[in-house]
Design an enzyme around this catalytic site. Structure first.
Site, short mmCIF file in Angstrom:
data_model
loop_
_atom_site.label_atom_id
_atom_site.label_comp_id
_atom_site.label_asym_id
_atom_site.label_seq_id
_atom_site.Cartn_x
_atom_site.Cartn_y
_atom_site.Cartn_z
CE LYS A 83 -4.30 0.96 2.51
NZ LYS A 83 -4.88 0.80 3.86
O1 G3P Z 1 -8.07 1.69 5.30
C1 G3P Z 1 -8.04 2.98 5.79
C2 G3P Z 1 -9.38 3.64 5.91
O2 G3P Z 1 -10.39 2.70 5.86
C3 G3P Z 1 -9.44 4.61 7.04
O3 G3P Z 1 -10.70 4.70 7.63
O4 G3P Z 1 -12.21 5.45 9.44
O5 G3P Z 1 -9.77 6.05 9.55
O6 G3P Z 1 -11.28 7.13 7.88
P1 G3P Z 1 -11.00 5.90 8.69
#
Ligand code: G3P
Length: 218
Positions: A83
């Protein structure tokens, strides 16, 4: 639509992977930090639990650093996806890693033009962050629909991996919009089968059978 778990927590992954409904896992530095465990060690365990792609995110922000960290990740298991962030160095690393046969997930995507550029760099996955766009008053689902349209217009093979999912409704709308994958926090994954009428109906079936002494004999 494929379902990935968005967590680096090995115990959680072990529990939910047993359902047979987990197609892959995405991790990131913030999720790794929450576990308090060594990131590479956790990735080794996760790769052994889930055969699908396991995203491991580089911490370096320069091309050489990303390539060096990608090499470390690639030694873990064949199902590792590297990633990288959606930056110039990230896309340069994406192209180099893809040309070398790696699967690359380009993360931190907030615009459809960014997603088009990641596809041109050969990304296997693009990760648009729905919830974080909703957080700033934009519509994350519009981004998913726009990327789908652009990829379909030009036949890009990059898979749309909807990320930053905050609700079951997000999952529904990702599926309707044609996202290839949704990566879901375990708290949301648990809720995907919930419906009050399912619970009520099951309770009634069991109660009726008990009342009438219905049994299943071999
Ligand atoms: O994979 C990363 C992404 O899903 C982050 O999610 O909830 O931190 O915005 P969030």
């Amino acid at each position: 639509m494929k379902i990935f778990l968005d967590t680096a927590d090995v115990a959680e992954i072990r529990e939910y992977a047993a359902s047979g409904l987990v197609d892959g896992v995405t991790t990131n530095p913030s999720l790794a930090a929450k576990t308090g465990k060594d990131y590479v060690e956790s990735l080794k365990e996760i790769c052994a639990l889930v055969p699908g792609p396991i995203s491991a995110e580089v911490l370096a922000t320069d091309f050489d650093g990303m390539m060096a960290q990608a090499k470390i990740f690639q030694k873990i298991a064949p199902n590792i996806a590297i990633k990288v962030p959606l930056t110039w160095d990230g896309l340069k690393a994406c192209r180099a890693l893809t040309d070398g046969g790696a699967q690359v997930n380009v993360t931190l995507c907030f615009s459809a033009v960014q997603a088009m550029m990641a596809a041109k760099a050969g990304a296997a996955f693009i990760s648009p962050f729905i919830g974080r766009l909703d957080d700033i008053g934009e519509d994350g689902m519009t981004l998913i629909r726009d990327i789908r349209a652009i990829y379909d217009n030009y036949g890009f093979k990059t898979e749309v991996l909807a990320a930053s999912i905050r609700s079951v409704s997000h999952v529904l709308h990702c599926a309707l919009a044609g996202a290839d994958v949704a990566t879901i926090p375990t708290a949301i994954f648990k809720k995907l089968l919930d419906h009050t009428l399912t619970d009520k109906g099951l309770a009634a079936f069991i109660a009726d059978a008990k009342k009438a002494n219905v049994t299943i004999k071999g």
